[in-house]
Design an enzyme around this catalytic site. Structure first.
Site: not given
Ligand code: PSU
Ligand code: MN
Length: 305
Positions: A26, A160
């Site tokens: 990603e 996390k």
């Molecule tokens: N967790 C991480 N690093 C990240 C993300 C999550 O440790 O960069 C990113 C991933 O792309 C995940 C997104 O899909 O955050 C989730 O964001 P939201 O909670 O806004 O859906």
């Protein structure tokens, strides 16, 4: 026509056509999850690790409205440096594409584009989930709905504790998404191996993993699979230190009124600040560890077919 939107790198295209293993990666982790230049260094190294373990890497992102599957070095640098890249989840895709904008793909949108390109394995750091306090805010990542519907296996280091891990697991159960822990009973908590929550299944080898995933899709059970790969012992953080840091970051975000798509990037960068960079080091190492497993899994899946 799909080709109007999709732009698959020739190397990735060739691998897909000849049935070689491909691993999707990603780009939100690059543009919004890590600071420059660690982000670009990490993204390049992850691609290298995927190759060393027998698969072709395909980093996914949106450049000038094109859904890119496999980025050139120049494109990767652009994703890591430019401030002009929107965080793109499922709901954002049509607008970014129609307007010809640049977007970094989240777990949800990377799964969508992987499925369009027929890539089965996707490696990331952590998935989004049910945020703490979601009972009031309704903040549940679109990643979970995508996992419910889209046939891609996602290798991560767990969720996390900026999230409510228990509720995230409940949500996945409701939607029939299997949650596996690799070589451990517990679903990992990203920075630590321990989370206090059990995974649905413990699997100890890539072959066993590939067989289960293959059986799921053969049975017509659509949707993703979450593979929690615990961070290696030597790189994990102290359980209490990281959880206190997370609490502090959460309080700060509440005070500042951070919400919506800003929440996850804000918390990640705040936690890095509080831990004086230690959380970023762990984050990088766990992604490398996931790249090894993801590549091996992709290799096994191509052997079955
Ligand atoms: N967790 C991480 N690093 C990240 C993300 C999550 O440790 O960069 C990113 C991933 O792309 C995940 C997104 O899909 O955050 C989730 O964001 P939201 O909670 O806004 O859906
Ligand atoms: Mn959210």
């Amino acid at each position: 026509m799909l080709n109007q939107y999709l732009d698959i790198h020739p190397e990735v295209q060739k691998a897909l056509e000849s049935g070689k293993p491909v691993v999707a990666l990603e780009s939100t982790i690059i543009s919004h999850g890590m600071p420059y230049p660690n982000n670009i260094e990490t993204a390049k190294k992850v691609e290298e690790i995927v190759r060393e373990n027998g698969a072709i890497p395909a980093t996914i992102g949106i450049i000038k409205g094109k859904l890119k599957v496999g980025l050139t070095e120049e494109e990767l640098n652009f994703m890591g440096k430019s401030k002009d890249i929107l965080k793109a989840s499922r709901r954002d895709l049509p607008f970014i594409v129609a307007k010809g904008l640049n977007g970094a793909t989240t777990v949800a949108s990377t799964m969508i584009i992987s499925a369009l390109a027929n890539i089965k394995v996707f490696v990331t750091g952590g998935i989004g989930g049910v945020h703490r306090g979601a009972q009031d805010t309704f903040d549940i990542s679109a990643d979970l709905q995508e996992l419910a519907h889209t046939n891609v296996a996602v290798v991560c280091a767990g969720a996390k504790s900026i999230l409510d891990i228990g509720l995230t697991l409940e949500y996945l159960e409701t939607h029939g998404v299997p949650v596996i822990s690799y070589g451990s009973e517990e679903f990992p908590a990203f920075y630590t191996r321990k989370s206090g929550f059990k995974a649905d299944y413990r699997i100890d080898s890539e072959i066993e993993l590939a067989k289960a995933i293959n059986a799921k899709w053969d049975l017509g059970l659509n949707g993703g699979v979450v593979i929690g790969n615990p961070i290696p012992e030597e790189y994990q953080m102290d359980y209490d230190i990281i959880n206190n840091s997370i609490e502090e970051a959460l309080e700060e975000s509440k005070k500042l009124g951070i919400s919506g798509k800003e929440t996850t990037p804000f918390l990640l960068s705040k936690i890095k600040e509080i831990t004086k960079g230690k959380s970023l080091e762990s984050n990088i190492k766990l992604v490398y560890n996931n790249a090894v497993l993801g590549a091996k899994l992709a290799v096994e899946l191509t052997k079955i077919k």
